[in-house]
Design a protein around this motif. Structure first.
Motif, short mmCIF file in Angstrom:
data_model
loop_
_atom_site.label_atom_id
_atom_site.label_comp_id
_atom_site.label_asym_id
_atom_site.label_seq_id
_atom_site.Cartn_x
_atom_site.Cartn_y
_atom_site.Cartn_z
N PRO A 22 0.84 -1.20 0.00
CA PRO A 22 0.00 0.00 0.00
C PRO A 22 0.88 1.25 0.00
CG PRO A 22 0.09 -0.94 2.20
CD PRO A 22 0.94 -1.82 1.33
N LEU A 23 0.72 2.06 -1.03
CA LEU A 23 1.44 3.34 -1.05
C LEU A 23 0.81 4.27 -0.03
CD1 LEU A 23 3.62 4.97 -2.56
CD2 LEU A 23 1.83 5.78 -4.09
N SER A 24 -0.51 4.25 0.01
CA SER A 24 -1.22 4.95 1.08
C SER A 24 -2.39 4.09 1.51
CB SER A 24 -1.70 6.33 0.62
OG SER A 24 -2.71 6.19 -0.33
N PHE A 25 -2.77 4.24 2.74
CA PHE A 25 -3.85 3.42 3.32
C PHE A 25 -4.53 4.30 4.35
CE2 PHE A 25 -4.97 -1.19 4.10
CZ PHE A 25 -6.03 -0.93 4.91
N ASP A 26 -5.70 4.82 4.02
CA ASP A 26 -6.41 5.74 4.92
C ASP A 26 -7.73 5.13 5.38
OD1 ASP A 26 -4.44 7.67 4.52
OD2 ASP A 26 -5.46 8.46 2.75
N ILE A 27 -8.02 5.33 6.64
CA ILE A 27 -9.33 4.93 7.17
C ILE A 27 -9.97 6.15 7.82
CG2 ILE A 27 -10.57 3.48 8.81
CD1 ILE A 27 -8.47 1.38 8.50
N ASP A 28 -11.18 6.45 7.38
CA ASP A 28 -11.93 7.55 7.97
C ASP A 28 -12.73 7.01 9.16
OD1 ASP A 28 -13.61 9.61 8.65
OD2 ASP A 28 -14.08 10.17 6.59
N ALA A 29 -12.24 7.27 10.36
CA ALA A 29 -12.86 6.69 11.56
C ALA A 29 -14.23 7.27 11.84
CB ALA A 29 -11.94 6.91 12.76
N ILE A 30 -14.54 8.43 11.27
CA ILE A 30 -15.87 9.00 11.51
C ILE A 30 -16.92 8.23 10.70
CG2 ILE A 30 -17.30 11.05 11.12
CD1 ILE A 30 -14.97 12.75 11.94
N ARG A 31 -16.55 7.82 9.50
CA ARG A 31 -17.51 7.07 8.68
C ARG A 31 -17.61 5.61 9.10
NH1 ARG A 31 -18.23 9.10 2.80
NH2 ARG A 31 -19.27 7.10 2.72
N CYS A 32 -16.54 5.08 9.68
CA CYS A 32 -16.48 3.65 10.01
C CYS A 32 -17.57 3.30 11.03
CB CYS A 32 -15.11 3.34 10.59
SG CYS A 32 -14.96 1.65 11.17
N CYS A 33 -18.23 2.14 10.81
CA CYS A 33 -19.23 1.68 11.79
C CYS A 33 -18.69 0.51 12.60
CB CYS A 33 -20.53 1.31 11.08
SG CYS A 33 -20.35 -0.04 9.91
N PHE A 34 -17.42 0.22 12.47
CA PHE A 34 -16.72 -0.81 13.26
C PHE A 34 -17.42 -2.17 13.17
CE2 PHE A 34 -15.41 3.29 14.75
CZ PHE A 34 -14.04 3.15 14.81
N CYS A 35 -17.82 -2.50 11.95
CA CYS A 35 -18.50 -3.78 11.73
C CYS A 35 -17.53 -4.95 11.73
CB CYS A 35 -19.26 -3.75 10.40
SG CYS A 35 -18.17 -3.54 8.96
N GLY A 36 -16.27 -4.70 11.42
CA GLY A 36 -15.27 -5.77 11.42
C GLY A 36 -15.18 -6.54 10.10
N PHE A 37 -15.95 -6.13 9.08
CA PHE A 37 -15.89 -6.85 7.80
C PHE A 37 -14.48 -6.81 7.20
CE2 PHE A 37 -20.62 -6.48 6.41
CZ PHE A 37 -20.97 -7.31 7.46
N CYS A 38 -13.80 -5.68 7.35
CA CYS A 38 -12.46 -5.55 6.76
C CYS A 38 -11.52 -6.59 7.38
CB CYS A 38 -11.92 -4.14 6.95
SG CYS A 38 -12.05 -3.52 8.63
N GLU A 39 -11.61 -6.76 8.69
CA GLU A 39 -10.75 -7.73 9.38
C GLU A 39 -11.09 -9.15 8.92
OE1 GLU A 39 -11.28 -7.80 13.64
OE2 GLU A 39 -9.30 -8.65 13.95
N LEU A 43 -10.73 7.87 20.64
CA LEU A 43 -10.51 8.40 19.30
C LEU A 43 -10.95 9.85 19.17
CD1 LEU A 43 -11.93 5.30 17.38
CD2 LEU A 43 -9.55 5.83 17.85
N SER A 44 -10.96 10.58 20.28
CA SER A 44 -11.41 11.96 20.19
C SER A 44 -10.38 12.80 19.41
CB SER A 44 -11.63 12.55 21.58
OG SER A 44 -10.45 12.43 22.33
N VAL A 45 -10.88 13.66 18.55
CA VAL A 45 -10.03 14.54 17.74
C VAL A 45 -10.64 15.94 17.73
CG1 VAL A 45 -9.05 12.77 16.21
CG2 VAL A 45 -11.28 13.74 15.69
N ALA A 50 -9.39 12.62 12.05
CA ALA A 50 -10.03 11.31 12.21
C ALA A 50 -9.74 10.40 11.02
CB ALA A 50 -11.53 11.48 12.38
N ILE A 51 -8.98 10.90 10.07
CA ILE A 51 -8.57 10.04 8.95
C ILE A 51 -7.17 9.52 9.28
CG2 ILE A 51 -8.08 9.92 6.48
CD1 ILE A 51 -10.16 12.18 6.14
N TYR A 52 -7.10 8.23 9.55
CA TYR A 52 -5.84 7.63 10.01
C TYR A 52 -5.08 7.07 8.81
CZ TYR A 52 -7.79 8.22 14.60
OH TYR A 52 -8.33 8.78 15.73
N ASN A 53 -3.81 7.45 8.72
CA ASN A 53 -3.02 7.01 7.57
C ASN A 53 -2.19 5.77 7.92
OD1 ASN A 53 -0.83 7.88 9.02
ND2 ASN A 53 -0.66 9.84 7.96
#
Ligand code: SF4
Ligand code: SF4
Length: 166
Positions: free
Chosen positions: A110-127, A143-145, A151-154
């Motif tokens: 991955p050259l870049s890999f971003d996750i937007d934690a505000i949009r994420c519903c923590f369903c775990g499908f990615c894992e 995760l307070s920002v 809130a976009i984690y690189n």
């Protein structure tokens, strides 16, 4: 777009409202007496004290590393594809063949890999979908920002070890 009216038949008790108001007041009074007379506490001194969460709790993601501290992710984009919130954004790149001890096993990265934690519903499908066990959900819920951008984690952030797992 058509509007759908949903009507609901309220019972006499619901229309009267007062029973529900008194029920709420009764719980408030009960909690007050328990706290004032019996010193029973319902709150904790967070962040000094922390609650125990279920073992199945899903918190912020991290990217696991191999023995050479290289990310296990091979930028296959499965997690990005399966994510129902569309909050994972990956740019894939070829690993430099001259400096790649893994061969075809890790020819992409991955050259870049971003996750937007505000949009994420923590369903775990990615894992669940990751064939390399690369993306994992930790137990980190702090995760307070101060801005949406934070809130976009690189990739750098996701590769750091996080609380409880990693
Ligand atoms: S936990 Fe669910 S919503 Fe969050 S990034 Fe993974 S797949 Fe997307
Ligand atoms: S984290 Fe896993 S599923 Fe997502 S791109 Fe990397 S290897 Fe593929």
């Amino acid at each position: 777009m058509a509007t759908i009216n949903v009507s609901r038949n309220y019972t006499m008790r619901e229309k009267f409202y007062l029973p529900a108001i008194f029920q709420g007041l009764r719980i408030t009074l009960k909690r007050f007496i328990q706290g004032f007379v019996f010193h029973k506490k319902y709150t904790i001194m967070y962040p000094e004290e922390k609650r125990e969460y279920s073992q199945r709790f899903r918190g912020m993601h991290f990217i696991s590393l191999d023995e050479n501290n290289i990310e296990n992710c091979t930028a296959c984009l499965l997690c990005e594809t399966v994510c129902p919130s569309e909050c994972i954004h990956i740019v894939a790149d070829e690993r430099d063949p001259a400096q790649n001890p893994y061969g075809v096993r890790k020819e992409k990265r991955p050259l870049s890999f971003d996750i937007d934690a505000i949009r994420c519903c923590f369903c775990g499908f990615c894992e669940e979908s990751c064939p390399k066990d690369a993306i994992k959900l930790s137990r980190n819920y702090e995760l307070s920002v101060l801005s949406r951008g934070e809130a976009i984690y690189n990739l750098d952030h996701l590769k750091r070890k996080v609380i409880g797992r990693g």
